[in-house]
Design an enzyme around this catalytic site. Structure first.
Site, PDB file in Angstrom:
ATOM      1  CD  GLU A  58       4.043   0.964   7.158  1.00 37.91           C
ATOM      2  OE1 GLU A  58       4.725   1.280   8.140  1.00 37.91           O
ATOM      3  OE2 GLU A  58       3.709   1.801   6.285  1.00 37.91           O
ATOM      4  CG  ASP A  75      -0.282   0.125   2.549  1.00 40.80           C
ATOM      5  OD1 ASP A  75       0.799  -0.477   2.730  1.00 40.80           O
ATOM      6  OD2 ASP A  75      -0.820   0.815   3.438  1.00 40.80           O
TER       7      ASP A  75
HETATM    8  N1  BES Z   1       8.568   3.131   5.567  1.00 35.87           N
HETATM    9  C1  BES Z   1       7.941   3.939   6.545  1.00 35.87           C
HETATM   10  C2  BES Z   1       8.654   3.915   7.880  1.00 35.87           C
HETATM   11  C3  BES Z   1       9.989   4.557   7.891  1.00 35.87           C
HETATM   12  C4  BES Z   1      10.139   5.855   7.453  1.00 35.87           C
HETATM   13  C5  BES Z   1      11.055   3.867   8.359  1.00 35.87           C
HETATM   14  C6  BES Z   1      11.381   6.443   7.453  1.00 35.87           C
HETATM   15  C7  BES Z   1      12.283   4.446   8.380  1.00 35.87           C
HETATM   16  C8  BES Z   1      12.448   5.740   7.907  1.00 35.87           C
HETATM   17  C9  BES Z   1       6.501   3.478   6.746  1.00 35.87           C
HETATM   18  O1  BES Z   1       5.857   3.184   5.541  1.00 35.87           O
HETATM   19  C10 BES Z   1       5.715   4.569   7.403  1.00 35.87           C
HETATM   20  O2  BES Z   1       5.488   5.564   6.785  1.00 35.87           O
HETATM   21  N2  BES Z   1       5.312   4.341   8.645  1.00 35.87           N
HETATM   22  C11 BES Z   1       4.421   5.205   9.337  1.00 35.87           C
HETATM   23  C12 BES Z   1       3.841   4.391  10.443  1.00 35.87           C
HETATM   24  C13 BES Z   1       2.468   4.742  10.851  1.00 35.87           C
HETATM   25  C14 BES Z   1       1.464   4.804   9.755  1.00 35.87           C
HETATM   26  C15 BES Z   1       2.014   3.796  11.943  1.00 35.87           C
HETATM   27  C16 BES Z   1       5.170   6.401   9.885  1.00 35.87           C
HETATM   28  O3  BES Z   1       6.341   6.309  10.267  1.00 35.87           O
HETATM   29  O4  BES Z   1       4.568   7.480   9.920  1.00 35.87           O
HETATM   30 MN    MN Z   2       7.017   2.028   4.353  1.00 41.08          MN
HETATM   31 MN    MN Z   3       5.248   5.122   4.633  1.00 47.67          MN
END
Ligand code: BES
Ligand code: MN
Ligand code: MN
Length: 464
Positions: free
Chosen positions: A153, A88
């Site tokens: 996610e 997604d």
């Molecule tokens: N891939 C990201 C997480 C991430 C971002 C890891 C930058 C390392 C560096 C993931 O898709 C994401 O955006 N996660 C959300 C989590 C939330 C929706 C629970 C976030 O970090 O805002």
């Molecule tokens: Mn991600």
């Molecule tokens: Mn993300």
């Protein structure tokens, strides 16, 4: 190995064509009009898994978006990798700020631009092609692989926890591998060992029982927008510290060793400020930028609304104002406790002139993963071979809440092997993946699967 790597080198154009197809499916999990696309995208992933030789590819329905699973268990005695990723993506708005259409992957200046190119379709694709490279060259994969690619996610993985709990046997593995983060910088590969957690809140401030004429009533009641912004402004003190009572109680202090290690990383505040277009950086006093980004908790207002925001002027004293507020958390904070503390604090600072509602939307726990594990050792060697450079160790400010849940439910650690870049515009217009990282990522993944069994058997011998 040479044959497998040569295959990767000679299939670049096909990889680009295929990843374009993957990206072209607008799998925006948060928008209900994209539900058919979510289904189509899950099917695309399952279809890819089948063509690259993965077995038992299945689509599991959930109350939300489907989860895709497949396995290849042809390496008895070798470790089993649970590869997690997400198909997604985030919404594309504001779409007019994209230089090329968000779902038409376009190459410019050595980067592939599109929504999901880095987060996370491009990085999921990297692993699909690494596995394929083994299968298509008559080589058996040196490890067992279980792939778990979810579609929620970006909206908090609401149904993944229950799925993992219900399929413990199916998902039984020795370690988790996730490529959903960034390298330290272009040409600077890294292994990530820390992620922040998240507690996401929504608040509403209610004043009079109706919108009011701001002339006839202004001066008699507290404007909810004013009350809300006064409250939000008070959530940080003059040192940039969060004022929520008890907020720092469970924060694990940075160790001297870690502070020293961060200081050794190639970093310039001036360059960073320039890249972001700000005259000066801001944050909690007493901590370096990397410390603030990776190892200190933060509180951000993500959005704020109320009153009249349309064309022209409208003299109104609004009845309500709202905001979305999120906290990034570090070990040993928990999202439930942070949310509770926030709610209590926010209500306690509400002036008597307004009513306040606080809602917790979703949360996730911060993670630190071990760096002396066989998985990380294999990742270090693989990055060195894939990118020709010794990787650094780093933490990240973003969140992948399932990492802690994998540890809790399945008892296994995660290796974070990211191929994005810090300036990749994830969640923003003009997201991209650098093509050197894309192809280097495929090579690195090929090496990782080849290096892991050796590192794993060392661990068994040491009895760890
Ligand atoms: N891939 C990201 C997480 C991430 C971002 C890891 C930058 C390392 C560096 C993931 O898709 C994401 O955006 N996660 C959300 C989590 C939330 C929706 C629970 C976030 O970090 O805002
Ligand atoms: Mn991600
Ligand atoms: Mn993300």
């Amino acid at each position: 190995m040479e044959k497998v790597l040569a295959y990767v080198g000679s299939n670049r154009d096909r990889y680009l064509a295929e990843v374009k197809d993957f990206i072209a499916i607008p799998s925006v999990s948060s928008q209900s009009n994209h539900q058919p696309d979510m289904k189509r995208c899950a099917e695309w992933v399952a279809g890819q898994m089948r063509t690259i030789g993965m077995q038992n590819a299945q689509i599991f329905q959930t109350p939300g978006h489907p989860i895709v699973y497949s396995e290849w268990l042809g390496a008895p005695g070798a470790p089993t990798v649970l590869l997690y990723g997400h198909y997604d993506v985030q919404p594309v708005d504001p779409v007019n700020l994209w230089t090329s259409p968000p779902f038409e992957a376009t190459i410019r200046d050595g980067n592939l631009y599109a929504r999901g190119s880095a987060d996370d379709k491009g990085q999921v694709f990297i692993h699909l092609k690494a596995i394929e490279a083994y299968a298509k060259n008559g080589h058996l994969l040196p490890v067992n692989i279980k792939m778990l690619i979810e579609g929620e996610e970006e909206v908090g993985s609401a149904n993944l926890d229950a799925f993992v709990r219900a399929h413990k046997d199916l998902l039984k593995a020795d370690l988790v591998l996730i490529s959903d983060s960034s390298m330290f910088a272009k040409g600077v590969p890294s292994v990530c060992y820390g992620l922040r957690g998240l507690a996401y809140m929504e608040v509403e401030v209610e004043g009079p029982n109706s919108d009011l004429h701001s002339g006839s009533f202004g001066g008699s009641v507290h404007n909810p927008i004013q009350a809300l912004t006064e409250m939000i402004a008070s959530l940080h003190d003059k040192n940039g510290r969060i004022t929520v009572k008890g907020f720092y109680d469970d924060v694990r202090p940075l160790t001297k060793a870690e502070r020293t290690a961060f200081k050794k990383l190639p970093w310039s505040d001036a360059k960073y400020a320039k890249q972001l277009g700000v005259a000066q950086l801001y944050g909690e006093k007493g901590y370096s930028t990397l410390e603030r980004l990776w190892a200190r908790p933060t509180l951000e207002c993500n959005g704020i609304w109320g009153g009249y925001t349309g064309e022209g002027a409208k003299t109104v004293l609004p009845a309500k104002a709202s905001a979305k507020i999120s906290m990034r958390l570090v070990p040993d904070q928990t999202s439930a406790k942070a949310a509770k503390m926030f709610e209590k604090h926010f209500k306690s600072i509400a002036p008597k002139t307004v009513k306040v509602k606080v809602k917790a939307l979703h949360g996730g726990e911060p993670a630190i993963t071990p760096i002396d594990s066989p998985g990380v050792k294999a990742a270090v060697t693989a990055l060195r071979k894939g990118f020709g450079k010794k990787p650094l160790y780093q933490r990240e400010g973003g969140s992948i809440p399932i990492v802690v849940q994998f540890k809790k439910i399945l008892g296994i650690d995660t290796v974070l092997l990211g191929f994005g870049l810090p300036d990749e515009n994830a969640h923003a217009p003009n997201e991209f993946i650098n093509l050197d990282n894309f192809f280097g990522g495929i090579r690195t993944a090929v090496h990782f699967y080849n290096e892991l069994p050796g590192e794993w058997s060392k661990r068994v011998r040491k009895g760890r």
